[in-house]
Structure formats: structure tokens, C-alpha cells
Design a protein around this motif. Structure first.
Motif, short mmCIF file in Angstrom:
data_model
loop_
_atom_site.label_atom_id
_atom_site.label_comp_id
_atom_site.label_asym_id
_atom_site.label_seq_id
_atom_site.Cartn_x
_atom_site.Cartn_y
_atom_site.Cartn_z
N SER A 206 -0.45 -3.42 -4.46
CA SER A 206 -1.82 -3.56 -3.96
C SER A 206 -2.03 -4.82 -3.13
O SER A 206 -3.01 -4.92 -2.39
CB SER A 206 -2.81 -3.54 -5.13
OG SER A 206 -2.55 -4.63 -6.02
N ALA A 207 -1.09 -5.78 -3.23
CA ALA A 207 -1.24 -7.05 -2.51
C ALA A 207 -0.31 -7.13 -1.30
O ALA A 207 -0.22 -8.18 -0.66
CB ALA A 207 -0.97 -8.22 -3.45
N ALA A 208 0.36 -6.03 -0.96
CA ALA A 208 1.37 -6.06 0.10
C ALA A 208 0.80 -6.45 1.46
O ALA A 208 1.48 -7.10 2.26
CB ALA A 208 2.07 -4.71 0.20
N ALA A 209 -0.42 -6.06 1.75
CA ALA A 209 -1.00 -6.32 3.07
C ALA A 209 -1.56 -7.73 3.21
O ALA A 209 -1.39 -8.39 4.23
CB ALA A 209 -2.09 -5.29 3.37
N ASP A 244 12.65 9.75 8.35
CA ASP A 244 11.97 10.02 9.61
C ASP A 244 11.16 8.80 10.07
O ASP A 244 10.28 8.34 9.34
CB ASP A 244 11.04 11.23 9.47
CG ASP A 244 10.35 11.57 10.78
OD1 ASP A 244 9.15 11.24 10.91
OD2 ASP A 244 11.02 12.14 11.66
N PRO A 245 11.43 8.27 11.27
CA PRO A 245 10.73 7.06 11.76
C PRO A 245 9.21 7.22 11.84
O PRO A 245 8.47 6.29 11.50
CB PRO A 245 11.33 6.85 13.16
CG PRO A 245 12.65 7.53 13.12
CD PRO A 245 12.46 8.72 12.23
N GLU A 246 8.75 8.37 12.28
CA GLU A 246 7.30 8.59 12.40
C GLU A 246 6.64 8.64 11.03
O GLU A 246 5.54 8.12 10.83
CB GLU A 246 7.02 9.89 13.17
CG GLU A 246 7.30 9.80 14.66
CD GLU A 246 6.51 8.67 15.33
OE1 GLU A 246 5.30 8.56 15.05
OE2 GLU A 246 7.10 7.91 16.11
N GLU A 247 7.32 9.27 10.09
CA GLU A 247 6.79 9.35 8.73
C GLU A 247 6.72 7.97 8.09
O GLU A 247 5.76 7.63 7.39
CB GLU A 247 7.67 10.28 7.88
CG GLU A 247 7.06 10.61 6.52
CD GLU A 247 7.94 11.55 5.71
OE1 GLU A 247 7.79 11.58 4.47
OE2 GLU A 247 8.78 12.25 6.33
N ARG A 248 7.73 7.15 8.38
CA ARG A 248 7.74 5.78 7.85
C ARG A 248 6.60 4.96 8.45
O ARG A 248 5.95 4.16 7.77
CB ARG A 248 9.08 5.11 8.15
CG ARG A 248 10.25 5.77 7.46
CD ARG A 248 11.56 5.12 7.87
NE ARG A 248 11.79 3.89 7.15
CZ ARG A 248 12.76 3.05 7.45
NH1 ARG A 248 13.56 3.29 8.47
NH2 ARG A 248 12.94 1.96 6.75
N LEU A 252 3.52 3.16 6.43
CA LEU A 252 3.17 1.74 6.57
C LEU A 252 1.70 1.58 6.98
O LEU A 252 0.98 0.73 6.45
CB LEU A 252 4.08 1.07 7.60
CG LEU A 252 5.54 0.84 7.18
CD1 LEU A 252 6.39 0.43 8.37
CD2 LEU A 252 5.61 -0.23 6.10
N ASN A 253 1.28 2.40 7.94
CA ASN A 253 -0.11 2.33 8.41
C ASN A 253 -1.10 2.60 7.29
O ASN A 253 -2.14 1.95 7.18
CB ASN A 253 -0.34 3.32 9.56
CG ASN A 253 0.35 2.90 10.84
OD1 ASN A 253 0.68 1.73 11.00
ND2 ASN A 253 0.58 3.83 11.75
N ASP A 254 -0.77 3.56 6.44
CA ASP A 254 -1.66 3.89 5.32
C ASP A 254 -1.82 2.72 4.35
O ASP A 254 -2.84 2.60 3.67
CB ASP A 254 -1.11 5.11 4.55
CG ASP A 254 -1.26 6.41 5.34
OD1 ASP A 254 -2.05 6.42 6.31
OD2 ASP A 254 -0.58 7.39 4.99
N LEU A 255 -0.80 1.87 4.31
CA LEU A 255 -0.84 0.70 3.43
C LEU A 255 -1.39 -0.54 4.12
O LEU A 255 -1.46 -1.62 3.53
CB LEU A 255 0.56 0.40 2.90
CG LEU A 255 1.18 1.46 1.97
CD1 LEU A 255 2.66 1.19 1.76
CD2 LEU A 255 0.44 1.46 0.63
N GLY A 256 -1.75 -0.39 5.41
CA GLY A 256 -2.25 -1.53 6.17
C GLY A 256 -1.16 -2.47 6.63
O GLY A 256 -1.41 -3.64 6.91
N LEU A 257 0.08 -1.95 6.72
CA LEU A 257 1.22 -2.77 7.13
C LEU A 257 1.68 -2.39 8.53
O LEU A 257 1.75 -1.21 8.86
CB LEU A 257 2.38 -2.59 6.14
CG LEU A 257 2.09 -2.95 4.68
CD1 LEU A 257 3.27 -2.55 3.80
CD2 LEU A 257 1.82 -4.44 4.54
N GLU A 258 2.00 -3.39 9.33
CA GLU A 258 2.49 -3.14 10.69
C GLU A 258 4.01 -3.02 10.73
O GLU A 258 4.56 -2.35 11.61
CB GLU A 258 2.03 -4.27 11.62
CG GLU A 258 0.52 -4.34 11.81
CD GLU A 258 0.11 -5.46 12.75
OE1 GLU A 258 1.02 -6.13 13.29
OE2 GLU A 258 -1.10 -5.67 12.95
#
Length: 359
Positions: A206-209, A244-248, A252-258
Motif C-alpha cells: 500500500s506504500a509502494a507509490a 506481456d509488456p502492456e499488461e505489466r 503498474l499504472n493501477d498501483l500509481g507507479l510509473e
């Protein structure tokens, strides 16, 4: 080879989890590109390089050779390692062979994972490891100082200069100041605390972002001194399973990570060590090479083969943008976009080079 780094930290901070995640993630990201385990605790991972693949596509290169990052998962350090506790000297010897140190710090709470000191205190954990490294450096330096003093008595000018620097470093170490902050050249002494450090705060999912109160402590303490990355080992393990790169990217986007943890480590490592990439491209292969920023064309040529540097005449240089936009070397030359450079040319990030040399 790009660069290598050792993952260090106290036991149970998530070092091996991060190592496994980064290396597995790289396998998934590279797909059919090479990954190998050199030893049980050492892995080489492909550095993601979109430019290299675009260049290879232009020439339909038969082989793609990306640069690599070597990661060494060094056994957990314990208090007293400098005196041989735990794996002691073996641990310290492994660090000496790396370009940089990734210091993993526990910034998560979990009653099921025991902390070696019975509490979560990232700053105290960092101090424990830094202290052990500095004590080991002091022991090494004291032996070197004795040898240098003997040579200095014989009026050896180089020994006199090195002795003065060694004493400055030793005085700083005794004040708990690592060698890299001593203000003198530490390279001749091969010290543990002269290596650049990247702090990795291992946080809960939960603190990853944005991090948490523990990672905030590390950022506050080391801001301006060393890079601090916030990574969740658990999330990295999940990312490692997605091929799959797009799935990854969506994950990441769903977790708020770039970026993934691997991408963060590689980018920060290159910045910290002052590295950059140049390319050689053709139908046979597209190859990425890692060099130090500020290197000249002959020095870069020497990375391919020492004969290239010794017999260097000149280099043909093309920017990756021109190579891609014009569709290859011939079209670039016809457009007058290729440059001929000499021995004094300082390499720029992404240069595509063809080196001309005398045998």
C-alpha cells in the motif's frame, strides 16, 4: 557488461526477495534475451533499452545484444561482521568486487518476519551496516598506512601523497564519516565505504507509490547525499510473473507507479555511476555498450577491442534519432547528417558509432 551492484542489508529486510524479483522481472521483460545465474546468489539481467530495439528494427539486425546489470545478493550482514561474525570477511570481500551498493532497508511492519534487533528502525539499521563497513575500512587502511609510511621514509613522492590522503580518510572514518565523503581520492585504497550507495526502502504494497513513515525517515536523513528509492518487494515479485509488456504497464499504472523496481534501480545506477550508452548497429547485430560519461571516441572504441583504441583514426557518428528517422546509415549519409569525429570527440548519450582504425 553495464555495471554490477551488491544488495546488502540486515537479515530479514527483503534483500533476497528483491534480488529474486529483479532478476525474474528481467527474464520476463527480456523474453528471449539472455539471463544467467552465475552463482546461486548472482544474476545478470538485461537492461531494458527501447532505443536499441528501434535501431535493430531499422537494419533488421539478426542479433540484439543489450547491456547488462549484474546483481549480487550478498549474505545478510550482522553486527560484528568486520570481526568475522556471520559470514564476516566473505561478505565484505563480495562488496569490494561491486561498482555500487544497493542498501535494502526494512520499512515495513510484519509480526511474522522477525527483525534481527526486535524493532523497525531504518536509520539504526543503516548505521549498523555503515559502522561495520567503516570498521573494516579502518582495519584495511591501517595496514596500507603502515606500508606507505615505510615507502614515504624513502622519500617516495607518490607514497607521501597517498599517505596524506589515507590519513585524511582514516580520520574521517574514526568520526563515522564514510570514505566517499572524505574529500580526497579514495580509488587507490579500494575501500568499502568509498562505493556509491543507493538506499532502497522496502515498503508494504500500500506504500509502494508514496512511501510511509519509515521511508520518510530515510529520505529525510539522506536527501542530497544519496539516492533513495521506494520499492515494494512483494509488488516486484508480482510484476516478475507478468510477461506481456502492456499488461505489466497497466499493472503498474493501477498501483500509481510509473516504473518497476528494476527500471528504477538501473536508471539510478547509471546516474549515480555517471554511465551512458553508445551503439554499434548493422544487419549482423545491434549492440549496446556502456561507458563512463566524458569518455572520448578512442576510449569508447577500446570498450569494443583494445586494438580499436590503439589504432584509432576517426569515428563516424550518427544520432539515434537521425538513424531511426532517416531509416539507416546510407540515408543518413545522403542527408549529410553523419559526423566525422577525431580523437578529442567526447561521446554523447546514444551515439551510433563506426570506428576506423589501423591494424
Amino acid at each position: 557488461m553495464g555495471f554490477n551492484c551488491g544488495i546488502v542489508g540486515l537479515p530479514n529486510v527483503g534483500k533476497s526477495t528483491l534480488f529474486n524479483a529483479l532478476t525474474q522481472s528481467a527474464v520476463a521483460d527480456a523474453q528471449n534475451y539472455p539471463f544467467c545465474t552465475i552463482e546461486p546468489n548472482t544474476g545478470r539481467v538485461v537492461v531494458p533499452d527501447e532505443t536499441l530495439h528501434k535501431l535493430a528494427a531499422v537494419d533488421n539486425s539478426a542479433k540484439i545484444i543489450p547491456t547488462q546489470l549484474e546483481i549480487v545478493d550478498i549474505a545478510g550482514l550482522v553486527r560484528g561482521a568486520s570481526n568475522g561474525e556471520g559470514l564476516g570477511n566473505k561478505f565484505l570481500g563480495n562488496i569490494l568486487e561491486t561498482d555500487a551498493i544497493i542498501h535494502v532497508v526494512r520499512c515495513f511492519e510484519n509480526d511474522d518476519i522477525v527483525h534481527v534487533d526486535g524493532r523497525i528502525d531504518p536509520i539504526a539499521d543503516i548505521d549498523t551496516i555503515e559502522t561495520e563497513l567503516m570498521m573494516a575500512d579502518l582495519e584495511s587502511l591501517s595496514k596500507q598506512i603502515k606500508n606507505l609510511e615505510k615507502k614515504a621514509h624513502g622519500l617516495d613522492k607518490e607514497a607521501i601523497k597517498l599517505l596524506a590522503d589515507a590519513k585524511v580518510i582514516a580520520e574521517n572514518l574514526e568520526k563515522s564519516v564514510p570514505a566517499r565523503e572524505s574529500g580526497v581520492d579514495t580509488k587507490p585504497f579500494n575501500l568499502l565505504t568509498s562505493k556509491p550507495v543507493i538506499y532502497v526502502c522496502n515498503v508494504e504494497e500500500s506504500a509502494a507509490a508514496k512511501g510511509n513513515k519509515y521511508s520518510d525517515m530515510v529520505v529525510s536523513k539522506f536527501s542530497g547525499k544519496a539516492p533513495v528509492l521506494i520499492i515494494s518487494g512483494k509488488i516486484e515479485m508480482e510484476i516478475a510473473q507478468i510477461v506481456d509488456p502492456e499488461e505489466r504497464k497497466m499493472f503498474l499504472n493501477d498501483l500509481g507507479l510509473e516504473q518497476s523496481g528494476l527500471e528504477k534501480v538501473i536508471k539510478t545506477g547509471y546516474e549515480t555511476l555517471g554511465l551512458q550508452t553508445f551503439y554499434t548497429v548493422g544487419p549482423k547485430e545491434a549492440h549496446a555498450w556502456t561507458i563512463t560519461r566524458g569518455m572520448t571516441a578512442p576510449q569508447a572504441a577500446g570498450k569494443i577491442h583494445t586494438d580499436f583504441e590503439k589504432g584509432f583514426i576517426r569515428a563516424e557518428v550518427i544520432s539515434p534519432e537521425d538513424y531511426i528517422n532517416y531509416g539507416g546509415e546510407v540515408a543518413v549519409k545522403e542527408a549529410g547528417k553523419m559526423r566525422l569525429v577525431g580523437r578529442d570527440y567526447v561521446m554523447q548519450e546514444g551515439d551510433i558509432c563506426h570506428f576506423l582504425f589501423n591494424n
